[in-house]
Each structure stands twice: as structure tokens, then as C-alpha cells.
Design a protein around this motif. Structure first.
Motif, short mmCIF file in Angstrom:
data_model
loop_
_atom_site.label_atom_id
_atom_site.label_comp_id
_atom_site.label_asym_id
_atom_site.label_seq_id
_atom_site.Cartn_x
_atom_site.Cartn_y
_atom_site.Cartn_z
N ARG A 1 29.07 17.19 -1.54
CA ARG A 1 30.14 17.44 -2.52
C ARG A 1 29.74 18.66 -3.35
NH1 ARG A 1 29.73 11.84 -2.25
NH2 ARG A 1 31.69 10.74 -1.84
N ILE A 2 30.64 19.63 -3.41
CA ILE A 2 30.36 20.88 -4.12
C ILE A 2 31.56 21.23 -4.99
CG2 ILE A 2 29.82 23.34 -3.91
CD1 ILE A 2 28.64 22.70 -1.13
N GLU A 3 31.30 21.45 -6.28
CA GLU A 3 32.36 21.92 -7.17
C GLU A 3 32.55 23.42 -6.98
OE1 GLU A 3 31.33 20.89 -11.14
OE2 GLU A 3 31.61 18.72 -10.84
N THR A 4 33.74 23.80 -6.61
CA THR A 4 34.07 25.22 -6.45
C THR A 4 35.58 25.40 -6.66
OG1 THR A 4 34.08 27.12 -4.94
CG2 THR A 4 34.22 24.93 -3.93
N MET A 5 35.93 26.35 -7.50
CA MET A 5 37.35 26.51 -7.87
C MET A 5 37.99 27.74 -7.25
SD MET A 5 37.08 25.40 -11.89
CE MET A 5 38.87 25.33 -12.08
N ASP A 6 37.21 28.49 -6.47
CA ASP A 6 37.77 29.75 -5.94
C ASP A 6 37.53 29.89 -4.44
OD1 ASP A 6 35.05 29.99 -6.16
OD2 ASP A 6 35.06 31.91 -7.21
N LEU A 7 37.51 28.78 -3.72
CA LEU A 7 37.31 28.82 -2.27
C LEU A 7 38.62 29.20 -1.59
CD1 LEU A 7 35.29 28.33 0.05
CD2 LEU A 7 36.08 25.95 0.10
N SER A 8 38.59 30.26 -0.83
CA SER A 8 39.80 30.76 -0.16
C SER A 8 40.08 29.97 1.11
CB SER A 8 39.63 32.25 0.19
OG SER A 8 38.60 32.40 1.16
N GLU A 9 41.27 30.14 1.66
CA GLU A 9 41.63 29.50 2.92
C GLU A 9 40.71 29.98 4.04
OE1 GLU A 9 43.66 27.14 3.95
OE2 GLU A 9 44.26 26.73 1.88
N GLN A 10 40.35 31.26 4.00
CA GLN A 10 39.45 31.80 5.02
C GLN A 10 38.08 31.13 4.91
OE1 GLN A 10 38.81 36.01 4.85
NE2 GLN A 10 37.47 36.05 6.63
N GLY A 11 37.59 30.97 3.67
CA GLY A 11 36.30 30.31 3.47
C GLY A 11 36.34 28.87 3.94
N LEU A 12 37.47 28.21 3.71
CA LEU A 12 37.63 26.82 4.14
C LEU A 12 37.61 26.73 5.66
CD1 LEU A 12 37.97 24.14 2.67
CD2 LEU A 12 40.45 24.43 2.82
#
Length: 323
Positions: A244-255
Motif C-alpha cells: 500500500r502506497i500513498e500517492t496523489m499524482d500517479l498518472s494512467e501511464q504510471g498505473l
């Protein structure tokens, strides 16, 4: 792990040996060629969903019901309905509290102890020991209806252990009790085991089973599915850690990058929390963090949880634990 009793040849002695047990209720096959081996001196966890055959297996071991085929041996002797010498060495603490409302705490423990120990003087000492063991000294004169749920569970245990059984069956002994009472009960179970009792333990609380059991058997549909220590069972499942990682700016490409990783089984992301289920591996967390960094996102708080006994249970039975 505690030392267990061994024979002169170095082999651990058997407390229970069940082989090829078959039990039918009409068209229903409750036990299907079921095997079980419990060593003397261990706390043995017996797990399964409701309807898996646990209660039937225990009732067959105790010779409370007849079975169609197979064999049951307790302390290396055949167990029969009239095996009173063996039954005196066994204690049972049922899931449903089984005490007498008209008797107080001391009278209840004395009554159940008298089923095994007829001598009053010997029984008086055993009753006192059992009441002290479960911490009910201040409640000796209380009737069951005046006791809290946790104290009532402790009384239930005292009634089952007063005659100092060598083999003890504990069926869901901590159901619906507060954390303090649960801890007191679990510590008491470990002391009973340290004092020489072999224990067969059933519970739907996986953390309890991991905490106190030496070996664990998971069953379903009347069959033996898996057996081992908690760590050994966890090695049987394909799932690895849950990250589990808190991240608020993960893009669709990163996902997409994370989803395409070889180690990844499943990904969930709600815009603030990324949850990744991985296969077993040595550096899954580092790989996922590296993918986040390469995507340009920022990682906040990170947690990683290894497979739990509940994960093993669900993978083997496909069923959630139910009360």
C-alpha cells in the motif's frame, strides 16, 4: 516451539491418529477419507469453514457418534464409545457455554470435575486450582447469569480442565469476548500446554491460531486440504506481499506500467492510495517504488504486508471465515 514428548526411538508420540475416516448422513458425505495426526505436547489448530466437517471429525474422535469406516486411536488405543479409561484423560470446552445456571462458579466446576474424579478431597484441590488458573477466585459464589461474557468463557474453560486432562479440545473458546479476556484465555491455553496438555484448537480468529498453534490443518468438504506450521502453509499459496502506497499524482501511464509488471497480480488505485497484490518475490516493494518514481509520481507513506493465514484459508477453500 516447545519441546514435545518423544519415544525412545526419537519419534514424537501420537495423541490422536485418525485414518481414512468416512462419515455419511444419508446422502451427505460429511467426512471423506479424512486423516488427522496430532502429536503429544502440541497445540494443534483445526480450521475449516462452517460445514467443513470439523465438528463431525471431533465427535467421531470422541466416540460421540459412529462413523462408516476408518479408524480412530487416542494415545495409541482404539477409541470406542465405552473407552472410559481414555475419556477420563480428555477434556472438552465447547463453543456454546455449557454450565448450570442454578449452581455458582465453585459448584459448577466441582460438578463437572466430579464426572471424572469421585474423591471429594482430591476434587476440592483440583477445583481450587482450576478456579485460580482462570482467575475466578473473587467470583466463586457468583452464579453464571451474574458473570460477564469473558468471565463466563473462563468458567466454561475451568469446568473442562479441572480434572487435568492430558488431551483437551477447545472449540472457539474466545468467541464474543473483550480483548482483555481473550488475552487471558490465550495465555491460559499456553500455560495448560506448558503443563503437559495436548490441545486441539478450533477458531475463526486467524491471528489467535498463528499466535498459539504449533501446526495447523485446514479442511473442507470433509477432506484434509493442507497441513503445516503457519509459515509452511503461507509458502503454499501463490500470493506474495500486499503493498500500500500513498500517492496523489500517479498518472494512467504510471498505473499501466505497474499493472504490466511481472510480479503484479492485482492493482487498485483510488486517486490517493495505491494497493498492489504481488506474487512471491524478494524485491517486489523496491520494484513498485521504482516504477512510481520512473512515472514521475511521488510516494508517501508505504506499508507492505506478507501473506496471512487468512489468505491461505481463502485460497484453499474459496470461502470467507464465518461465525
Amino acid at each position: 516451539m516447545k519441546a514435545q514428548q518423544h519415544t525412545q526411538t526419537g519419534q514424537t508420540e501420537s495423541a490422536i491418529s485418525v485414518q481414512g475416516l468416512v462419515k455419511r448422513y444419508g446422502e451427505v458425505l460429511a467426512l471423506d477419507d479424512f486423516d488427522l495426526q496430532v502429536r503429544q505436547g502440541e497445540i494443534f489448530g483445526l480450521l475449516g469453514p462452517n460445514g467443513s466437517g470439523k465438528s463431525t471429525a471431533i465427535n467421531c474422535i470422541l466416540a460421540l457418534i459412529e462413523y462408516d469406516s476408518g479408524s480412530v486411536r487416542v494415545f495409541d488405543k482404539s477409541m470406542r464409545s465405552n473407552s472410559y479409561d481414555l475419556k477420563r484423560r480428555i477434556g472438552i470446552v465447547p463453543q456454546n457455554v455449557a454450565v448450570i445456571d442454578e449452581l455458582n462458579v465453585q459448584e459448577n466446576v466441582d460438578y463437572f470435575c466430579s464426572l471424572y474424579v469421585p474423591q471429594k478431597q482430591t476434587r476440592r484441590e483440583l477445583v481450587d486450582e482450576a478456579i485460580e488458573f482462570v482467575g475466578l477466585e473473587e467470583f466463586r459464589k457468583y452464579r453464571p447469569k451474574k458473570l460477564s461474557g469473558g468471565l463466563l468463557r473462563r468458567l466454561n474453560i475451568a469446568c473442562g480442565i479441572a480434572h487435568k486432562p492430558e488431551l483437551l479440545f477447545l472449540d472457539e473458546p474466545t468467541v464474543a469476548v473483550d480483548p482483555q479476556s481473550r488475552n487471558a484465555i490465550l495465555e491460559g491455553i499456553k500455560r495448560l500446554n506448558a503443563n503437559g496438555s495436548t490441545i486441539v484448537y478450533t477458531s475463526h480468529y486467524m491471528e489467535e491460531v498463528e499466535q498459539i498453534c504449533d501446526r495447523i490443518l485446514i479442511m473442507d468438504h470433509g477432506r484434509h486440504l493442507a497441513l503445516g506450521t503457519s509459515d509452511e502453509l503461507k509458502q503454499m499459496v501463490g500470493a506474495g506481499e500486499r503493498i500500500r502506497i500513498e500517492t496523489m499524482d500517479l498518472s494512467e501511464q504510471g498505473l499501466r506500467i505497474i499493472r504490466d509488471m511481472d510480479c503484479v497480480i492485482d492493482v487498485e488505485y483510488d486517486g490517493t492510495l495505491l494497493q498492489v497484490q504481488c506474487k512471491r518475490g524478494d524485491h517486489n516493494l523496491l520494484d513498485v517504488l521504482d516504477a512510481i518514481n520512473r512515472s514521475g509520481a511521488t510516494a508517501g507513506h508505504v506499508t507492505s504486508q506478507l501473506p496471512t493465514l487468512n489468505d491461505v484459508f481463502l485460497e484453499l477453500t474459496g470461502k470467507a471465515l464465518r461465525d
